[in-house]
Design an enzyme around this catalytic site. Structure first.
Site, mmCIF file in Angstrom:
data_model
loop_
_atom_site.group_PDB
_atom_site.id
_atom_site.type_symbol
_atom_site.label_atom_id
_atom_site.label_comp_id
_atom_site.label_asym_id
_atom_site.label_seq_id
_atom_site.Cartn_x
_atom_site.Cartn_y
_atom_site.Cartn_z
ATOM 1 N N SER A 240 8.422 4.319 -7.161
ATOM 2 C CA SER A 240 7.151 3.653 -7.415
ATOM 3 C C SER A 240 6.154 4.088 -6.350
ATOM 4 O O SER A 240 6.528 4.685 -5.342
ATOM 5 C CB SER A 240 7.362 2.130 -7.379
ATOM 6 O OG SER A 240 6.161 1.429 -7.625
ATOM 7 N N CYS A 241 4.860 3.777 -6.573
ATOM 8 C CA CYS A 241 3.833 4.102 -5.581
ATOM 9 C C CYS A 241 2.612 3.263 -5.913
ATOM 10 O O CYS A 241 2.730 2.135 -6.384
ATOM 11 C CB CYS A 241 3.529 5.602 -5.568
ATOM 12 S SG CYS A 241 2.895 6.243 -7.132
ATOM 13 N N GLY A 242 1.413 3.809 -5.723
ATOM 14 C CA GLY A 242 0.213 3.065 -6.063
ATOM 15 C C GLY A 242 -0.090 3.084 -7.548
ATOM 16 O O GLY A 242 -0.353 2.052 -8.158
ATOM 17 N N GLY A 244 1.623 5.748 -9.767
ATOM 18 C CA GLY A 244 2.527 6.652 -10.483
ATOM 19 C C GLY A 244 2.381 8.121 -10.147
ATOM 20 O O GLY A 244 3.006 8.959 -10.798
ATOM 21 N N TRP A 269 2.451 0.076 -8.404
ATOM 22 C CA TRP A 269 1.896 -1.118 -7.768
ATOM 23 C C TRP A 269 0.583 -1.570 -8.394
ATOM 24 O O TRP A 269 0.253 -2.759 -8.360
ATOM 25 C CB TRP A 269 1.719 -0.901 -6.264
ATOM 26 C CG TRP A 269 1.377 -2.194 -5.595
ATOM 27 C CD1 TRP A 269 0.175 -2.566 -5.048
ATOM 28 C CD2 TRP A 269 2.244 -3.332 -5.448
ATOM 29 N NE1 TRP A 269 0.244 -3.855 -4.569
ATOM 30 C CE2 TRP A 269 1.510 -4.347 -4.808
ATOM 31 C CE3 TRP A 269 3.575 -3.595 -5.805
ATOM 32 C CZ2 TRP A 269 2.046 -5.595 -4.506
ATOM 33 C CZ3 TRP A 269 4.116 -4.825 -5.509
ATOM 34 C CH2 TRP A 269 3.356 -5.816 -4.866
#
Length: 285
Positions: A240-242, A244, A269
């Protein structure tokens, strides 16, 4: 120890030698955060690796979704690939202007829709330019090519699946954002987004997989990075990240050391943090 999947990464020297091979197709997948004040399409038009086409991450997406650059339908993806002249029988080489960041998103998407013969240019455009290699400002007019879409649902996760995993704990969740954003100490770049992280997730900022010269760290160093944050190499991982993008850098790093069960939380996120019904944790762990 060599990479487990060495053909998924090519050097600038290799691309320079194979740039005119009939089966090679080159893709610029540059993308930047708004705060960076860079226009990837304008930069592509001004200078790109000869023969490259521009893969617009924001447009090759589900543009009806309010979340940024969510994956498109197989039909739309096939259509866009066909227009770019990318399809069956091609060996696709993806690069970006950052080194290895958004190129990983395009690499992941192309594989997600069933095309396995795709690699990332190690060091990207920055390394290519630093070495004084040829660029072009000519517009690309690729001949259309058929792209057979075979969507692999095992490579992507939706919010409901990540929420369910909080109960089952069958998959490890690994967040590519900075330590400050993960802990909630640093403000999110998108307005209205809560700070913190998915409960029980681990944090490995994506740039820790990248060497000082912008190339991917070697296999042994990658394994150390994943081990340091407690990733079990035998258990599945959701990255996951901010929004994708850099989650795909972690997915790429895991792929390069041979991890076979890796998926990307596409909404990441931005989706989770906006939904006040979703639980979150703050702090370093």
């Amino acid at each position: 120890m060599p990479y487990a999947n060495p053909t998924s990464l090519v050097s600038t020297e290799w691309l320079s030698q194979h740039i005119n091979a009939p089966d090679i197709r080159i893709v610029d997948a540059s993308w930047y955060l708004p705060a960076e004040n860079r226009d990837p399409k304008a930069e592509f038009e001004a200078a790109h690796i000869p023969g490259a086409v521009f893969f617009d991450i924001d447009e090759i997406s589900d543009t009806d979704n309010p979340l940024p650059h969510m994956i498109p339908s197989p039909e739309k993806f096939s259509s866009r690939m066909r227009r770019l002249g990318l399809g069956d029988g091609n060996r696709i080489i993806v690069y970006d202007g950052s080194g290895i960041r958004s190129a990983a998103r395009a690499w992941w998407m192309i594989r997600l829709f069933g095309h396995e013969d795709v690699a990332i240019l190690d060091g990207g455009m920055k390394k290519w330019l630093a070495e004084g290699r040829e660029t072009s400002d000519l517009p690309s007019h690729p001949a259309e090519r058929h792209f057979t879409s075979r969507f692999n649902s095992l490579m992507v996760r939706e919010k409901a699946q990540v929420r369910k995993n909080l109960e089952t704990a069958k998959e490890q969740v690994l967040d590519a954002r900075s330590a400050g954003r993960f802990s909630g100490a640093e403000e999110e770049p998108r307005e209205g987004l809560r700070g913190g992280h998915i409960p029980n997730s681990k944090n490995l900022p994506f740039n820790q997989l990248i060497s000082d010269d912008g190339t991917l760290k070697n296999s042994d160093a990658l394994e150390v990075e994943f081990e340091k944050v407690g990733i079990d190499p035998k258990a599945p991982v959701i990255t996951s990240c901010g929004s994708g993008i850099t989650a795909c850098v972690l997915a790429f790093g895991l792929h390069m050391i041979g991890h076979r069960r890796v998926s990307v939380y596409d909404g990441s996120w931005t989706e989770w943090g906006l939904d006040t019904d979703m639980p979150l944790s703050v702090g370093e762990k």
